[in-house]
Design a protein around this motif. Sequence first.
Motif, PDB file in Angstrom:
ATOM      1  N   VAL A 125       0.837  -1.189   0.000  1.00  0.00           N
ATOM      2  CA  VAL A 125       0.000   0.000   0.000  1.00  0.00           C
ATOM      3  C   VAL A 125       0.879   1.249   0.000  1.00  0.00           C
ATOM      4  N   LEU A 126       0.503   2.250  -0.809  1.00  0.00           N
ATOM      5  CA  LEU A 126       1.224   3.520  -0.812  1.00  0.00           C
ATOM      6  C   LEU A 126       0.887   4.315   0.439  1.00  0.00           C
ATOM      7  N   CYS A 127       1.904   4.827   1.107  1.00  0.00           N
ATOM      8  CA  CYS A 127       1.759   5.610   2.331  1.00  0.00           C
ATOM      9  C   CYS A 127       2.725   6.787   2.261  1.00  0.00           C
ATOM     10  N   TRP A 128       2.796   7.590   3.306  1.00  0.00           N
ATOM     11  CA  TRP A 128       3.787   8.660   3.376  1.00  0.00           C
ATOM     12  C   TRP A 128       4.196   8.907   4.812  1.00  0.00           C
ATOM     13  N   SER A 129       5.395   9.432   4.959  1.00  0.00           N
ATOM     14  CA  SER A 129       5.946   9.742   6.271  1.00  0.00           C
ATOM     15  C   SER A 129       7.028  10.800   6.101  1.00  0.00           C
ATOM     16  N   GLY A 130       7.529  11.303   7.217  1.00  0.00           N
ATOM     17  CA  GLY A 130       8.613  12.269   7.168  1.00  0.00           C
ATOM     18  C   GLY A 130       9.856  11.664   6.538  1.00  0.00           C
ATOM     19  N   CYS A 131      10.708  12.508   5.980  1.00  0.00           N
ATOM     20  CA  CYS A 131      11.876  12.033   5.235  1.00  0.00           C
ATOM     21  C   CYS A 131      13.023  11.556   6.123  1.00  0.00           C
ATOM     22  N   GLY A 132      12.956  11.764   7.433  1.00  0.00           N
ATOM     23  CA  GLY A 132      14.083  11.438   8.296  1.00  0.00           C
ATOM     24  C   GLY A 132      14.126  10.031   8.849  1.00  0.00           C
ATOM     25  N   TRP A 133      13.420   9.090   8.248  1.00  0.00           N
ATOM     26  CA  TRP A 133      13.449   7.716   8.754  1.00  0.00           C
ATOM     27  C   TRP A 133      14.084   6.800   7.712  1.00  0.00           C
ATOM     28  N   SER A 134      14.466   5.622   8.124  1.00  0.00           N
ATOM     29  CA  SER A 134      15.112   4.670   7.221  1.00  0.00           C
ATOM     30  C   SER A 134      14.084   3.736   6.595  1.00  0.00           C
ATOM     31  N   SER A 135      14.304   3.446   5.330  1.00  0.00           N
ATOM     32  CA  SER A 135      13.456   2.507   4.606  1.00  0.00           C
ATOM     33  C   SER A 135      14.293   1.864   3.510  1.00  0.00           C
ATOM     34  N   GLY A 136      13.673   0.958   2.795  1.00  0.00           N
ATOM     35  CA  GLY A 136      14.373   0.270   1.733  1.00  0.00           C
ATOM     36  C   GLY A 136      14.511   1.121   0.481  1.00  0.00           C
ATOM     37  N   VAL A 137      15.497   0.776  -0.324  1.00  0.00           N
ATOM     38  CA  VAL A 137      15.728   1.402  -1.621  1.00  0.00           C
ATOM     39  C   VAL A 137      15.649   0.282  -2.655  1.00  0.00           C
ATOM     40  N   ARG A 138      14.682   0.394  -3.553  1.00  0.00           N
ATOM     41  CA  ARG A 138      14.461  -0.610  -4.589  1.00  0.00           C
ATOM     42  C   ARG A 138      14.726   0.051  -5.942  1.00  0.00           C
ATOM     43  N   PRO A 139      15.966  -0.059  -6.450  1.00  0.00           N
ATOM     44  CA  PRO A 139      16.341   0.627  -7.684  1.00  0.00           C
ATOM     45  C   PRO A 139      15.520   0.188  -8.891  1.00  0.00           C
ATOM     46  N   PHE A 140      15.369   1.131  -9.821  1.00  0.00           N
ATOM     47  CA  PHE A 140      14.633   0.936 -11.066  1.00  0.00           C
ATOM     48  C   PHE A 140      15.533   1.389 -12.206  1.00  0.00           C
ATOM     49  N   CYS A 141      15.555   0.602 -13.277  1.00  0.00           N
ATOM     50  CA  CYS A 141      16.330   1.011 -14.448  1.00  0.00           C
ATOM     51  C   CYS A 141      15.686   0.453 -15.704  1.00  0.00           C
ATOM     52  N   VAL A 142      16.129   0.973 -16.834  1.00  0.00           N
ATOM     53  CA  VAL A 142      15.688   0.489 -18.132  1.00  0.00           C
ATOM     54  C   VAL A 142      16.923  -0.087 -18.820  1.00  0.00           C
ATOM     55  N   LEU A 143      16.815  -1.339 -19.247  1.00  0.00           N
ATOM     56  CA  LEU A 143      17.929  -1.991 -19.921  1.00  0.00           C
ATOM     57  C   LEU A 143      17.605  -2.152 -21.399  1.00  0.00           C
ATOM     58  N   ASN A 144      18.628  -2.126 -22.250  1.00  0.00           N
ATOM     59  CA  ASN A 144      18.436  -2.414 -23.651  1.00  0.00           C
ATOM     60  C   ASN A 144      17.813  -3.798 -23.775  1.00  0.00           C
ATOM     61  N   SER A 145      16.954  -3.970 -24.742  1.00  0.00           N
ATOM     62  CA  SER A 145      16.237  -5.245 -24.887  1.00  0.00           C
ATOM     63  C   SER A 145      17.153  -6.410 -25.233  1.00  0.00           C
ATOM     64  N   SER A 146      18.371  -6.151 -25.646  1.00  0.00           N
ATOM     65  CA  SER A 146      19.302  -7.221 -25.982  1.00  0.00           C
ATOM     66  C   SER A 146      19.951  -7.863 -24.748  1.00  0.00           C
TER      67      SER A 146
END
Length: 134
Positions: free
Chosen positions: A109-130
């Motif tokens: 579920v999407l939520c929100w909180s203050g920016c000063g706490w720790s959470s996970g980082v789930r990187p996103f990228c776009v790769l060439n289709s090859s």
Amino acid sequence: DCAAEMEFGDTADYLTSKPRAYCIGDFYNELVEAVGKENIVKHTVKLMADDGTNKIVTRDNVSILTTELYRRYREFLPAIGKPYFTATRVSAEVPGYTGSVCFVDSNGVLCWSGCGWSSGVRPFCVLNSSVLVD
């Protein structure tokens, strides 16, 4: 899964955030070693806040999802049992909300909180289709 856990930063501004520094720094360098620089496609990250303010963009090789992208690709992103940040702040103008950032809770579920706490980082990228990904 999340690649790291950290605080978002001193403000809810993704451009100066610790997750962005990690994504375009250490994580990007590891990804280059795995797939090659030429296979990572620079993409646009729309940084509009949840309330429609802050209509700016950046272009990165690796980022984290915005709430817009999370909603678009939700069917492919099952809950992972731990929260992780998005690049979307709650508001760039409304007092009391400018220091808050949106995140995906452990149940998806999407939520929100203050920016000063720790959470996970789930990187996103776009790769060439090859590029083949296991």
